[in-house]
Design an enzyme around this catalytic site. Structure first.
Site, mmCIF file in Angstrom:
data_model
loop_
_atom_site.group_PDB
_atom_site.id
_atom_site.type_symbol
_atom_site.label_atom_id
_atom_site.label_comp_id
_atom_site.label_asym_id
_atom_site.label_seq_id
_atom_site.Cartn_x
_atom_site.Cartn_y
_atom_site.Cartn_z
ATOM 1 N N LYS A 191 3.208 -5.239 5.425
ATOM 2 C CA LYS A 191 4.542 -5.079 4.859
ATOM 3 C C LYS A 191 4.445 -5.092 3.335
ATOM 4 O O LYS A 191 3.743 -5.909 2.751
ATOM 5 C CB LYS A 191 5.443 -6.210 5.350
ATOM 6 C CG LYS A 191 6.913 -6.070 4.981
ATOM 7 C CD LYS A 191 7.731 -7.189 5.606
ATOM 8 C CE LYS A 191 9.211 -7.052 5.291
ATOM 9 N NZ LYS A 191 10.012 -8.155 5.866
ATOM 10 N N GLU A 246 19.087 -15.084 18.850
ATOM 11 C CA GLU A 246 20.403 -15.675 18.652
ATOM 12 C C GLU A 246 20.883 -16.448 19.876
ATOM 13 O O GLU A 246 21.506 -17.521 19.748
ATOM 14 C CB GLU A 246 21.413 -14.578 18.298
ATOM 15 C CG GLU A 246 21.130 -13.870 16.987
ATOM 16 C CD GLU A 246 20.189 -12.693 17.113
ATOM 17 O OE1 GLU A 246 19.973 -11.990 16.106
ATOM 18 O OE2 GLU A 246 19.662 -12.460 18.225
ATOM 19 N N ARG A 304 25.776 -11.513 19.550
ATOM 20 C CA ARG A 304 24.746 -11.499 20.587
ATOM 21 C C ARG A 304 24.720 -12.810 21.378
ATOM 22 O O ARG A 304 24.119 -12.864 22.447
ATOM 23 C CB ARG A 304 23.378 -11.274 19.950
ATOM 24 C CG ARG A 304 23.286 -9.997 19.154
ATOM 25 C CD ARG A 304 21.885 -9.775 18.637
ATOM 26 N NE ARG A 304 21.446 -8.433 18.982
ATOM 27 C CZ ARG A 304 20.191 -8.031 18.917
ATOM 28 N NH1 ARG A 304 19.245 -8.866 18.558
ATOM 29 N NH2 ARG A 304 19.874 -6.810 19.246
#
Length: 546
Positions: free
Chosen positions: A240, A327, A355
């Site tokens: 990344k 979540e 969610r």
């Protein structure tokens, strides 16, 4: 945008005409273009920098849109946009009427499935593949999944189903060791030593790990996967932020969401200086509570940075839990903590809370457990697009049995709102917006959780009822007429009786930064109807249709 001999490469067809020996130069040019672009518009730079070679290889091997490339979230898909006809408009990224921040099939047929939340790619791709099989349509289906998505249960639901189906689903695992921050949990360790065993046990063939920045190796692996007859995982290791030193040196997020910025003498200079935000102020209020009450703990689903919890995590080791992109687990984990005697505070974005609605109702509210939700990014959030707007939390939370819902207006309200949430019975939530802290007018009354008059008239002709930072806009509007008044609802659920009383005095405008269906206005009208009050009311908010 960056000029050069690759300007014409703005489609998969053009990409496939580039000689293989020139592909590394193309990737370098694309990486430079990303850095330039995000300096102007801001955006999710780090993940896209890490996926340059991967996306070039995907479009080299597969024939989109006949072959469907289903990206998880789309943080890593800026190069995909550049290579699918949107290069000339990329400077409108994240701008009104411009290029979408994530993937949008209405924008391009190459965007196979829209998603702004993680963990959806495998399930969606399997559905797309099943539809192709049943309808006799040609083409492969590829799910491009970050390893951060393996912290979420939905990904494993999809993998379990796909491995059992035996359909030739190709899952490309883009493994950079990151979600926004460093990945957490046992699976990040398993990918280091037991990835083959993991995926083969789920019914997949396994290729890898493959160097995600070595184009020949990538193209060979993807070509091999393309020829398989059953489900297969191609495990790709990437970095990344690769190729942009400020991102590579950012140990927290590797340049996840950088800019706008500019480079001066090789150094990154932000074009907008940071100012204290609601997230910062809430984290400070939470830190004060954690310092005085050892029962208070914090939970976040992979949003340590976004929820400004890094300092708390360092100070209160063992009391700040990053549970990954999970979540649902965050809410039920909080329920267990509360059931055991702690006072958990779940720091979660409004749009991500959607969610975990079942867990909030079933595992928290029905048991009356003292779980506090710190609902960040409530209301409109701007450039992140439709998937990230906090337009539903008022409607969703207002209907949860026994939940107290507070809406502080300014940073000065946060301490009192958090005290009320932690101190009362059962579950509670306080919602606050994305953005910098406003300066309240003086004098500013204390936040007590009861409705508070911020402007009154002895002979009112209009009353503004609203909550949260919209109160400041209401005060500005009411200044036009001395007969207009403003009532801060403050506690959206249960409503203070003063709200209904206000509706008896004058016509009301009920404004909210959320959907009018089921939101604050609906709640006020329901309360009025229960008491036989028929107010003259106008509801102002977001429409319920698209």
């Amino acid at each position: 945008m960056t000029s050069g001999r690759f300007e014409h490469v703005d489609s998969p067809q053009a990409l496939r005409t580039i000689p293989a020996e020139e592909l590394p130069s193309l990737c370098a040019a694309l990486r430079a273009e990303l850095v330039e672009l995000c300096g102007v518009t801001g955006g999710h730079l780090g993940a896209s920098l890490g996926a340059v070679e991967l996306i070039v290889a995907l479009h080299r091997v597969f024939r989109s849109p006949v072959d469907r490339l289903v990206f998880d979230v789309g943080h890593q898909a800026y190069v995909h946009k550049l290579l699918t006809g949107r290069r000339a408009r990329m400077k409108t990224l994240r701008q009104e009427g411009g290029i979408a921040p994530f993937l949008d099939p209405a924008e391009s047929p190459h965007d196979a499935f829209p998603a702004g939340h993680a963990c959806t790619a495998v399930s969606a791709a399997l559905g797309v593949l099943e539809a192709k099989q049943q309808l006799g349509q040609p083409g492969h289906v590829v799910a491009i999944v970050g390893d951060g998505a393996l912290t979420g249960g939905l990904t494993f639901e999809g993998l379990c189903n796909a491995g059992h189906s035996a359909w030739p689903l190709i899952v490309v695992l883009n493994d950079n060791g990151m979600s926004i921050s460093r990945n957490v949990g046992a699976l990040s360790v398993a990918l280091e030593s037991a990835a083959r065993s993991l995926f083969e046990s789920l019914g997949f063939s396994y290729l890898g790990p493959v160097d995600g920045h070595a184009l020949p190796e990538l193209i060979d692996a993807l070509s091999l996967a393309k020829g398989t007859k059953g489900p297969i995982v191609v495990h790709v290791r990437t970095e990344k932020g690769k190729g942009f030193l400020p991102a590579e040196q950012d140990v927290s997020t590797r340049g996840h969401a950088m800019g706008p910025y500019e480079l001066r003498d090789g150094k990154l200079v932000r074009s907008r200086q940071g100012q204290p935000t609601f997230s910062d102020a809430f984290a400070q209020a939470l830190e004060r509570r954690m310092a005085t009450d050892s029962r208070v703990v914090a939970i976040t689903p992979a949003m340590i940075e976004g929820s400004s919890l890094r300092g708390l995590q360092q100070r209160f080791a063992g009391r700040v839990f990053d549970v990954g992109i999970a979540e649902q687990h965050a809410l039920t984990f909080a329920a267990g903590l509360a059931h055991g005697g702690l006072r958990p505070v779940v720091c979660i974005y409004s749009t991500f809370l959607q969610r975990a609605y079942d867990q909030l109702v079933h595992d928290v509210a029905l048991l009356g457990l003292p779980v506090t939700l710190a609902v960040d990014r409530a209301g409109l959030v701007g450039a992140d697009g439709a998937t990230h707007q906090g337009s539903l939390d008022l409607a969703l939370l207002r209907s949860v049995p026994g939940l107290r819902l507070y809406a502080p207006v300014v940073g000065e309200d946060l301490d009192a709102a958090l005290d009320l949430a932690l101190g009362g019975p059962g579950p509670a939530a306080l919602r606050f917006p994305r953005g910098t802290l406003p300066i309240p007018p003086s004098p500013w009354p204390p936040f007590t959780g009861a409705a508070r008059w911020l402007r009154r008239s002895p002979a009112p002709t209009l009353t503004f009822l609203t909550c949260g930072p919209l109160i400041l806009a209401a005060l500005e509007a009411a200044a036009q007429d001395e007969r207009w008044q403003v009532l801060d609802v403050a506690r959206v659920a249960p409503l203070d009786p003063e709200v209904v009383a206000a509706c008896r005095l004058a016509p009301v405008v009920i404004a909210e930064e959320g959907t009018t269906a089921g939101g604050l206005g609906a709640g006020v009208l329901e309360a009025c109807a229960a008491q036989g009050v028929q107010p003259k009311a106008r509801l102002v908010g977001l429409p319920s249709d698209r």
